[in-house]
Design a protein around this motif. Structure first.
Motif, PDB file in Angstrom:
ATOM      1  N   LYS A 278      -5.043   1.473  -5.165  1.00 53.71           N
ATOM      2  CA  LYS A 278      -3.752   1.894  -4.596  1.00 53.71           C
ATOM      3  C   LYS A 278      -3.119   2.941  -5.508  1.00 53.71           C
TER       4      LYS A 278
ATOM      5  N   TYR B 285       1.402   5.120   3.656  1.00 47.98           N
ATOM      6  CA  TYR B 285       0.595   4.111   2.960  1.00 47.98           C
ATOM      7  C   TYR B 285      -0.731   4.751   2.554  1.00 47.98           C
TER       8      TYR B 285
ATOM      9  N   LYS C 203       0.842  -1.202   0.000  1.00 49.08           N
ATOM     10  CA  LYS C 203       0.000   0.000   0.000  1.00 49.08           C
ATOM     11  C   LYS C 203       0.873   1.246   0.000  1.00 49.08           C
TER      12      LYS C 203
ATOM     13  N   VAL D  80      -4.623   3.385   0.717  1.00 49.16           N
ATOM     14  CA  VAL D  80      -5.392   2.308   0.087  1.00 49.16           C
ATOM     15  C   VAL D  80      -6.859   2.697   0.121  1.00 49.16           C
TER      16      VAL D  80
END
Ligand SMILES: Cc1cc2nc3c(=O)[nH]c(=O)nc-3n(C[C@H](O)[C@H](O)[C@H](O)COP(=O)(O)OP(=O)(O)OC[C@H]3O[C@@H](n4cnc5c(N)ncnc54)[C@H](O)[C@@H]3O)c2cc1C
Length: 467
Positions: A368, A219, A129, A221
């Motif tokens: 992503k 990250y 991610k 997502v």
């Protein structure tokens, strides 16, 4: 080594494909070479298999020999002062993170399941991610050794045997067998991550949130409600996450304990999660998933921030053991497309609309943010990916396959790419179009050099590389 002792039926992760093969489990490099020698004598093809977590035919070879690499699963050295770890290729991400995390380190790139092996992760050159920031797993490999079908044992680094380094990582196991892998881990200062959760109302908002949220986070997502249409097409929820800096966690020794990372095996301490997939099954249809997604979207409308353990954030899919069985006997196909940021919105709008019109919407959608990399068979782009899960039944198999081939055309036209660990439909013609003749020729030349007798072949290889 007796190759013929165990002839068995093997499946892909999604249980939508199966192929019979001789299954062997080598314990060292000599045994790997012996498998190649036997295969040559018997006129059989060989495919390596890690944990069999690829959604497609990457670790299958009908009528051939499958080399199960999980017999080679030792971590041979771990240095908590530098974060350098050396492990055999059958080591799983689960074993890896559990070794390094209590010392304040985390694997720089992980897949959505911890069950994958390092050999499988390098072959597919997995992304996490954090692809937009940390690239693929290959970018953190310091060195690997591999056995080629010729019997040669080679060592590769980004400088030594660099052509093989950049081709074997991403090469889907078609050039040689990874034996030992040295990776650089990432320093962490807490066992927790800080997660910002925010709703997005449509595809435009979804992609903008991925684009804008990425620079300030480690990250990112998205969950995409693939059943929503009209003005809500592409709605969902974004999780944008960052590491805690030194000092932000008052008790890092405690949060980094393995006992505070492990995913519980029971819900409310009582109900075994291993039974959950039976309860999910009745919802894996258009009406059931519409209901679940609508409830999930409403629940996600509150923008909030919370802390979550590394394992819980990364390995959400491992929370429900054997969840893939809830898709029923026909299994599932995962279709993941990678699209440049300029074309993603229009291409995915077209694909989602087509899936609605065909009555075959995906039951899960995950987005992503990505960046390109320099591995030979790269799947990444400066843009986004959308992974979608489709239920396969006897009745829809042909129609679904046709629709996914139509998806391929839309992705190609939009300048996108495909991921060989996931898609089941991509053809040799499509592969040639998105890589171009030069890349294919380079790969085939290396293949001839490493595997002059053409022993390494998977069902995936036959599908995407056979003229
Ligand atoms: C729930 C789930 C979530 C996932 N999430 C992600 C994700 O977030 N990001 C992502 O990039 N992928 C993801 N994947 C895909 C997965 O990471 C890849 O398919 C990975 O290759 C699986 O590793 P494996 O050990 O199971 O390998 P297998 O599926 O067994 O094999 C994969 C390939 O690796 C080759 N191989 C295996 N071991 C070796 C070896 N020692 N030497 C040479 N070749 C070898 C095989 O021949 C095959 O081509 C996910 C899969 C699942 C099931």
């Amino acid at each position: 080594m007796d190759i013929t002792k165990n002839f068995t039926q093997l499946e892909n992760f999604g249980h939508s494909l199966s192929a019979p093969a001789y299954l062997v489990r080598p314990a060292n490099s000599e045994e790997i070479y012996s498998v190649f020698q036997n295969a040559k004598k018997m006129g059989l093809k060989v495919t390596a298999r890690g944990a069999g977590r690829s959604y497609n035919d990457a670790a299958l070879i009908g009528g051939g020999i499958v080399m199960d690499m999980r017999g080679m699963n030792a971590i041979t050295s771990w240095d908590p002062s530098t974060g350098l770890v050396t492990a055999q290729s059958g080591v799983t991400l689960e074993k890896l993170w559990q070794t390094v995390e209590p010392d304040g380190w985390w694997p720089p790139v992980v897949s959505g399941t911890m069950k994958t092996t390092l050999g499988g992760c390098l072959s597919a050159n997995i992304h996490g991610k954090n692809n937009f920031k940390m690239g693929t797993i290959g970018e953190h490999v310091v060195e690997f050794t591999a056995v080629l079908p010729t019997g040669a044992e080679i060592t590769c680094t980004p400088k030594k045997n660099a052509d093989l380094f950049y081709a074997m990582i991403s090469g889907m196991g078609m050039l040689g067998i990874f034996v030992s892998i040295t990776l650089q881990m990432k320093r962490i200062y807490s066992g927790l991550l800080s997660v910002d959760a925010l709703p997005v109302q449509n595809l435009h908002g979804h992609l903008s949130a991925l684009l804008d949220g990425a620079p300030d986070h480690d990250y990112i997502v998205g969950w995409l409600d693939c059943l929503a249409g009209g003005k809500s097409l592409g709605r969902g929820q974004i999780h944008a996450t960052r590491y805690l800096h030194e000092g932000e966690d008052p008790n890092p020794q405690e949060t980094m304990k393995l006992s505070n990372q492990s995913l519980p095996s029971r819900i409310f301490g009582v109900f075994p999660k291993s039974l959950l997939h039976y309860f999910m099954s009745p919802f894996i249809n258009n009406f059931g998933t519409w209901g679940v997604n609508t409830a999930k979207y409403i629940a996600s409308l509150r923008k909030h921030t919370f802390r979550q353990s590394h394992a819980a954030f990364h390995f959400l899919l491992d929370y429900i053991p054997d969840w893939e069985l809830s898709y029923g006997r026909g299994g599932l196909i995962e279709y993941q497309s990678f699209l440049p940021k300029e074309t993603a919105e229009s291409a995915w709008t077209e694909m989602l609309k087509l899936s609605h019109k065909s009555g075959l919407p995906p039951y899960l959608g995950v987005t992503k943010r990505h960046r390109p990399d320099k591995f030979l068979l790269t799947h990444a782009v400066d843009g986004f990916s959308l992974a979608t899960d489709f239920k396969v039944t006897n009745n829809n198999r042909v129609k679904l396959s046709r629709m996914l081939q139509d998806f391929d055309k839309i992705v190609l036209q939009a300048g996108g790419r495909f991921y060989f660990a996931k898609n089941s439909e991509t053809t040799a013609e499509t592969t040639a179009s998105f890589y171009g003749a030069e890349t294919i020729a380079k790969f085939k030349k290396l293949k001839k050099r490493c595997d002059p007798n053409g022993l390494l072949e998977s069902d995936l290889y036959k599908r995407i590389f056979t003229d």
